[in-house]
Design a protein around this motif. Structure first.
Motif, short mmCIF file in Angstrom:
data_model
loop_
_atom_site.label_atom_id
_atom_site.label_comp_id
_atom_site.label_asym_id
_atom_site.label_seq_id
_atom_site.Cartn_x
_atom_site.Cartn_y
_atom_site.Cartn_z
N LYS A 195 -10.27 -43.79 1.45
CA LYS A 195 -11.29 -42.80 1.09
C LYS A 195 -10.57 -41.36 1.63
N ARG A 196 -10.78 -40.59 1.34
CA ARG A 196 -10.04 -39.20 1.48
C ARG A 196 -10.64 -38.53 2.19
N GLU A 197 -12.10 -38.26 1.70
CA GLU A 197 -12.45 -37.82 3.54
C GLU A 197 -12.55 -38.35 4.89
N VAL A 198 -11.61 -39.89 5.45
CA VAL A 198 -11.77 -40.32 6.23
C VAL A 198 -10.39 -39.58 6.77
N LEU A 199 -9.21 -39.37 6.15
CA LEU A 199 -8.20 -38.99 6.08
C LEU A 199 -7.89 -37.27 5.80
N GLU A 200 -8.96 -36.70 5.39
CA GLU A 200 -9.11 -34.95 5.90
C GLU A 200 -9.63 -35.17 7.22
N GLN A 201 -10.75 -35.56 7.47
CA GLN A 201 -11.60 -35.42 8.84
C GLN A 201 -10.50 -35.68 9.85
N THR A 202 -9.27 -36.37 9.93
CA THR A 202 -8.70 -37.49 10.96
C THR A 202 -7.33 -36.01 10.58
N ALA A 203 -6.89 -35.68 9.73
CA ALA A 203 -5.77 -34.46 9.40
C ALA A 203 -6.27 -33.09 10.57
N HIS A 204 -7.23 -32.77 10.26
CA HIS A 204 -7.60 -31.37 10.65
C HIS A 204 -7.84 -31.61 12.24
N VAL A 205 -8.72 -33.03 12.67
CA VAL A 205 -8.71 -32.75 14.49
C VAL A 205 -6.67 -32.69 14.94
N LEU A 206 -6.15 -33.72 13.82
CA LEU A 206 -4.96 -33.72 14.08
C LEU A 206 -4.12 -32.52 14.61
N ILE A 207 -4.12 -31.65 13.22
CA ILE A 207 -3.61 -30.54 13.02
C ILE A 207 -3.90 -29.36 14.95
N GLU A 208 -5.36 -29.64 14.91
CA GLU A 208 -5.74 -28.73 15.07
C GLU A 208 -4.96 -29.33 17.06
N GLU A 209 -4.97 -30.38 17.46
CA GLU A 209 -4.66 -30.62 18.53
C GLU A 209 -3.24 -30.07 19.07
N ALA A 210 -1.89 -30.47 17.81
CA ALA A 210 -0.79 -30.11 18.16
C ALA A 210 -0.53 -28.64 18.19
N GLU A 211 -1.61 -28.17 17.36
CA GLU A 211 -1.19 -26.41 17.14
C GLU A 211 -2.05 -26.27 18.12
N LYS A 212 -2.19 -26.65 19.32
CA LYS A 212 -3.03 -26.01 20.70
C LYS A 212 -1.71 -26.32 21.60
N LEU A 213 -1.10 -27.75 21.25
CA LEU A 213 0.30 -27.70 22.55
C LEU A 213 1.57 -27.01 21.54
N ASP A 214 1.66 -26.45 20.94
CA ASP A 214 2.83 -25.79 19.87
C ASP A 214 3.53 -27.34 19.13
N LEU A 215 3.87 -28.22 19.33
CA LEU A 215 4.07 -29.26 18.56
C LEU A 215 4.24 -28.96 17.31
N PRO A 216 5.47 -29.22 16.48
CA PRO A 216 5.86 -28.93 15.33
C PRO A 216 5.22 -30.64 14.54
N PHE A 217 4.23 -30.31 13.24
CA PHE A 217 4.08 -31.16 13.03
C PHE A 217 3.47 -31.11 11.56
N GLN A 218 3.39 -32.50 10.85
CA GLN A 218 2.56 -32.27 9.57
C GLN A 218 2.00 -33.90 9.40
N PHE A 219 0.95 -33.87 8.64
CA PHE A 219 0.21 -35.32 8.28
C PHE A 219 0.04 -35.02 6.55
N HIS A 220 0.29 -36.21 6.54
CA HIS A 220 1.11 -36.73 5.02
C HIS A 220 -0.05 -37.88 4.82
N PRO A 221 -1.20 -37.78 4.07
CA PRO A 221 -2.23 -38.31 3.54
C PRO A 221 -1.77 -39.35 2.41
N VAL A 222 -2.35 -40.72 2.75
CA VAL A 222 -2.05 -41.34 1.67
C VAL A 222 -3.67 -41.85 1.12
N VAL A 223 -3.87 -41.86 -0.38
CA VAL A 223 -5.45 -42.80 0.09
C VAL A 223 -4.68 -44.30 -0.87
N SER A 224 -5.50 -45.14 -0.36
CA SER A 224 -4.90 -46.98 -0.55
C SER A 224 -5.46 -47.34 0.00
#
Length: 472
Positions: A195-224
């Motif tokens: 489900k793409r929407e599940v990955l989008e929700q997960t990505a949003h939370v993790l990107i926000e956390e990484a930005e808060k801690l200034d950690l270089p971060f990428q989230f790569h979703p694979v819908v499958s």
């Protein structure tokens, strides 16, 4: 009825006064079973086990009239909001009835045609399981510690999550990596979900956390779907240190090796479950009743593969090919969490006996965590455990996805695929034990087993965590 030492004998069993479900007694003569209401709780529990085993034997042999009588009697004793015994019986009887209905596809499809599956509600129920019981938290702590230790000194870290529904684990990993003495690495997480929407929700939370801690971060979703995953889409790059995390996912791949969907009502060679030992038990919860049964010498797991040598492991092309593909990615560590029970037996009776033990322990966990009237508890039992029980008992072939196996079997599969076991560190175990102690409940235990750890309720293993690496 019971002997002075608290045990009961077969010859003086309270079940002798109970009529056994039989087609020779028409339902009209034994309904509405007025004598059932006079049973004491321990007698009711014993009789419910007896009825479930009897009903399952009738279902397995195709004796539907007898199965119907047994289900009718269970309905007068079981209740989804009763005691632990009554709740367990409700979900197992529903699963047996579901198995019967599947023999008539038209009736079954019509009966279920208006049912709705709400993804948000399913995710919410799994979050409740995470919140109220310690199993996922412990698995996350152990997994993250294994990843951190494997990634020490690495500047480019890539984590593949085979089921990216829960960002909590990776938020904790982001915090730990950001605090490394040598500085944080560049972190990339590949999340897999259908489900793409599940990955989008997960990505949003993790990107926000990484930005808060200034950690270089990428989230790569694979819908499958997991079984349809194209390894090329994971985009593993040269120079990255790779970790793979699987939380209760790999067992579903065993369904792909099961071939066509055999009718669940096809006759099976039943396993002779010896109920005479069950009448020797007189304790209050299903977990206690069944554990007492083990003391009396009955082991529910009769699958010889559990103790077989590597050379006799049954061929499972899908899971074997899947593990080989992951091995080909050369992960520095792969951490695997699985339910530690054998629910993949060929016969219905094997699976019924083994899953009764397993889910009895889980229901006892909920008994210790939440009051009987709790709506959260009811939802977890109905939407999580109840659906798993139904899949284990009612389904066959590719439809039966809850094919849980013990850590010993997973060890064999990983070794055959070319992986080597990574011992879990003392610090990982220490963190896990401290987390369990925070629940202030003596029932939870953790112990080392077969190169990994198992999380137990009392002495009953429920979840295993193990770590692996590419062995060249």
């Amino acid at each position: 009825m019971f002997q002075e030492d608290g045990s009961s004998s077969v010859t003086s069993s309270p079940l002798q006064m109970f009529p056994t479900p039989s087609s020779s007694s028409p339902p009209s003569l034994i309904s509405p079973y007025p004598w059932l209401k006079d049973l004491k709780p321990e007698e009711r529990g014993l009789y419910l086990i007896h009825l479930l085993i009897t009903c399952a034997n009738h279902v397995a042999s195709g004796s539907l009239e007898n199965a119907n009588i047994a289900l009718d009697q269970i309905s007068h004793l079981a209740s989804p909001d009763g005691d632990t015994m009554q709740r367990i019986a409700s979900y197992f009887s529903e699963a047996l009835a579901d198995r019967i209905l599947r023999a008539w596809p038209g009736v079954y499809k019509a009966f279920r045609s208006t049912r709705m599956s709400v993804l948000a509600e399913e995710i919410h129920v799994r979050k409740m399981f995470f919140e109220f019981l310690p199993f996922m938290k412990v698995a996350f702590v152990i997994s993250n510690q294994a990843i951190i230790e494997a990634m020490e000194g690495e500047k480019m870290v890539h984590v593949i999550d085979l089921n990216a529904t829960e960002p909590t684990q990776w938020c904790a990993l982001i915090r730990d990596l950001s605090a490394r003495p040598e500085g944080p690495p560049h972190l990339r997480i590949t999340g897999i979900h259908q489900k793409r929407e599940v990955l989008e929700q997960t990505a949003h939370v993790l990107i926000e956390e990484a930005e808060k801690l200034d950690l270089p971060f990428q989230f790569h979703p694979v819908v499958s779907k997991l079984e349809d995953l194209d390894v090329e889409k994971l985009r593993v790059k040269t120079g990255e240190a790779l970790a793979i995390s699987s939380i209760m996912q790999l067992h579903t791949l065993l369904a792909s090796d099961a071939g066509g969907n055999r009718s669940p009502m096809a006759p099976m060679k039943g396993v002779g479950v010896q109920f005479q030992r069950a009448v020797q038990m007189n304790q209050g919860t299903l977990g206690e009743l069944l554990e007492k049964d083990m003391v009396n010498g009955y082991s529910p797991s009769t699958d010889s593969a559990s103790s077989s040598p590597l050379s006799s492991m049954p061929s499972s092309p899908k899971i074997d090919g899947y593990l080989s593909a992951l091995w080909g990615l050369s992960p520095k560590v792969m951490v695997v969490t699985e339910q530690d029970s054998d629910h993949n037996g060929k016969s219905l009776m094997e699976r019924l006996s083994e899953s009764l033990y397993f889910y009895a322990a889980l229901f006892d966990c909920l008994e210790s965590a939440l009051p009987r009237a709790s709506i959260e508890r009811l939802k977890m039992e109905k939407m999580l455990f109840g659906e798993e029980i139904k899949n284990i008992i009612a389904c066959e072939g590719g439809e039966r996805r809850q094919r849980h196996e013990r850590l010993e079997k997973w060890n064999q599969r990983f070794e055959l695929a070319g992986f080597g076991n990574v011992p879990l560190s003392y610090y990982a175990m220490l963190q896990a034990k401290r987390l369990l102690q925070s629940y202030n409940c003596d029932g939870y235990k953790i112990k080392e087993d077969n190169g990994g750890v198992v999380i137990c309720w009392q002495d009953r293993p429920l979840l295993s965590v193990s770590a692996w690496r590419n062995r060249r």
